[in-house]
Design an enzyme around this catalytic site. Structure first.
Site, mmCIF file in Angstrom:
data_model
loop_
_atom_site.group_PDB
_atom_site.id
_atom_site.type_symbol
_atom_site.label_atom_id
_atom_site.label_comp_id
_atom_site.label_asym_id
_atom_site.label_seq_id
_atom_site.Cartn_x
_atom_site.Cartn_y
_atom_site.Cartn_z
ATOM 1 N N GLU A 66 -0.490 1.146 -5.573
ATOM 2 C CA GLU A 66 -0.433 -0.010 -4.683
ATOM 3 C C GLU A 66 -0.425 -1.318 -5.474
ATOM 4 O O GLU A 66 -1.485 -1.859 -5.781
ATOM 5 C CB GLU A 66 -1.655 0.013 -3.758
ATOM 6 C CG GLU A 66 -1.913 1.352 -3.109
ATOM 7 C CD GLU A 66 -3.330 1.475 -2.520
ATOM 8 O OE1 GLU A 66 -3.953 0.453 -2.199
ATOM 9 O OE2 GLU A 66 -3.802 2.618 -2.396
ATOM 10 N N HIS A 77 0.860 -1.204 0.000
ATOM 11 C CA HIS A 77 0.000 0.000 0.000
ATOM 12 C C HIS A 77 0.895 1.253 0.000
ATOM 13 O O HIS A 77 0.952 2.011 0.976
ATOM 14 C CB HIS A 77 -0.901 -0.028 1.229
ATOM 15 C CG HIS A 77 -2.098 0.871 1.135
ATOM 16 N ND1 HIS A 77 -2.009 2.218 0.872
ATOM 17 C CD2 HIS A 77 -3.421 0.598 1.255
ATOM 18 C CE1 HIS A 77 -3.225 2.728 0.859
ATOM 19 N NE2 HIS A 77 -4.097 1.768 1.080
HETATM 20 O O1 LIG Z 1 -7.933 3.793 5.642
HETATM 21 P P1 LIG Z 1 -7.268 2.509 5.228
HETATM 22 O O2 LIG Z 1 -7.890 1.305 5.846
HETATM 23 O O3 LIG Z 1 -5.782 2.570 5.473
HETATM 24 O O4 LIG Z 1 -7.463 2.367 3.673
HETATM 25 C C1 LIG Z 1 -6.998 3.341 2.793
HETATM 26 C C2 LIG Z 1 -7.400 3.025 1.356
HETATM 27 O O5 LIG Z 1 -6.794 1.832 0.956
HETATM 28 C C3 LIG Z 1 -6.969 1.486 -0.436
HETATM 29 O O6 LIG Z 1 -6.312 2.399 -1.243
HETATM 30 C C4 LIG Z 1 -8.425 1.393 -0.798
HETATM 31 O O7 LIG Z 1 -8.591 1.250 -2.195
HETATM 32 C C5 LIG Z 1 -9.169 2.601 -0.317
HETATM 33 O O8 LIG Z 1 -10.558 2.383 -0.510
HETATM 34 C C6 LIG Z 1 -8.896 2.869 1.154
HETATM 35 O O9 LIG Z 1 -9.597 4.009 1.575
#
Ligand SMILES: O=P(O)(O)OC[C@H]1O[C@H](O)[C@H](O)[C@@H](O)[C@@H]1O
Length: 296
Positions: free
Chosen positions: A264, A159
């Site tokens: 990601e 990520h």
């Molecule tokens: O807030 P988190 O659980 O760290 O997730 C952060 C982000 O992760 C990814 O990029 C998903 O595609 C998003 O939908 C999400 O908002």
């Protein structure tokens, strides 16, 4: 000192360049900083929690065994969003190479966060390898199904929060013609845009990207990040923009969305499936290569 270990983190310093460093928290085995010649390449929220109280907002959190919140799958439905790797403390396994400087971290069900393993009772062995080159950062994962009886199925994703000078002048190249799922409008389509640009919240999963496509982040015509993938067919492109940033307590400053972009690489649109004893490996390589438009 090329490797400095404290209770909570490891700092690697390139043997030929003291200004090129990577810092990895043991919590989540999360890379929280990568400096090339003294210049930070990753975005980290000013309000990121680095004390193990919640996953880190920024750097390179590791997503395993589920991407997002998957309510439809019996096995992973109880796990929190993005699984258990980013909120477990990994074991530092030490240095495996001095040139390029390479270290490893390990996680299995016996040391993972017990609140999470109570929700997902599989056996697994993860080894994260972090390699600091003079002009790149490589993160490689090996997942082993350490069960004797059961198959293991999982998603994996790096990520990666990249630092960008201004999101409105930034685009992502080489995704043209790829099938994608827009998580905001919940629709799948082939992206026909020559490049991806950013004028609003963006949350798109590109699927089965040609392995030879090298994703680049381009700012005002200059390539600022190159993201190479090995055995990672999918890539999520995410920018939370104004409202979503405002709603995340650990996202600071609130206009930080202007300085960041998540690219990601992962294996998320389908599960990887491993028979007992089998292993799976995948790699992300971040660098700053020359501009190479492979598709417009
Ligand atoms: O807030 P988190 O659980 O760290 O997730 C952060 C982000 O992760 C990814 O990029 C998903 O595609 C998003 O939908 C999400 O908002």
């Amino acid at each position: 000192m090329t490797i400095q270990e404290t209770e909570s983190q490891i700092v690697l310093t390139h043997p030929d360049n003291k200004n090129t460093t990577v810092t990895i928290l043991k919590y989540g085995a999360t890379v929280i900083s990568w400096k090339l010649n003294g210049i930070e390449q990753l975005w980290l929220s000013d309000a990121a929690k680095l004390d193990g109280s919640r996953p880190v907002r920024g750097g390179i959190p590791l997503v395993f065994p589920v991407f997002g919140k998957n309510q439809n799958d019996e096995l992973v439905k109880d796990l929190p969003q993005h699984g258990l790797a980013r909120n477990s403390t990994w074991e530092f396994l030490g240095q495996v190479k001095s040139n390029p400087l390479t270290v490893q971290f390990g996680l299995n069900e016996t040391i993972a966060n017990p609140e999470m393993t109570a929700l997902w009772k599989e056996k697994f062995n993860l080894i994260l390898t972090v390699e600091l080159g003079s002009d790149y950062l490589k993160t490689a994962i090996e997942v082993e199904n350490s069960s004797n009886e059961r198959d293991l199925k999982f998603n994996w994703l790096f990520h990666t929060y990249l630092k960008v000078p201004d999101i409105e002048d930034t685009m992502v190249s080489n995704l043209t013609g790829m099938k994608c799922f827009d998580s905001l409008i919940k629709e799948s389509f082939v992206d026909k845009h020559p490049v991806v640009n950013f004028t609003k919240e963006t949350d798109v999963i590109y699927q089965n990207i040609d392995p030879e496509r090298v994703i680049q982040v381009v700012n005002q015509g200059k390539p600022i990040h190159t993201v190479k993938r090995i055995n990672l067919p999918d890539t999520v492109v995410w920018n939370p923009w104004i409202e979503k940033s405002a709603g995340m307590a650990d996202f600071e400053p609130k206009n930080g969305y202007l300085d960041m972009l998540c690219v990601e690489p992962g294996h998320v649109h389908e599960f990887v499936k491993l028979a007992p004893g089998e292993k799976w490996q995948a790699t992300q390589i971040l660098s700053k290569d020359a501009l190479n438009y492979q598709a417009i």
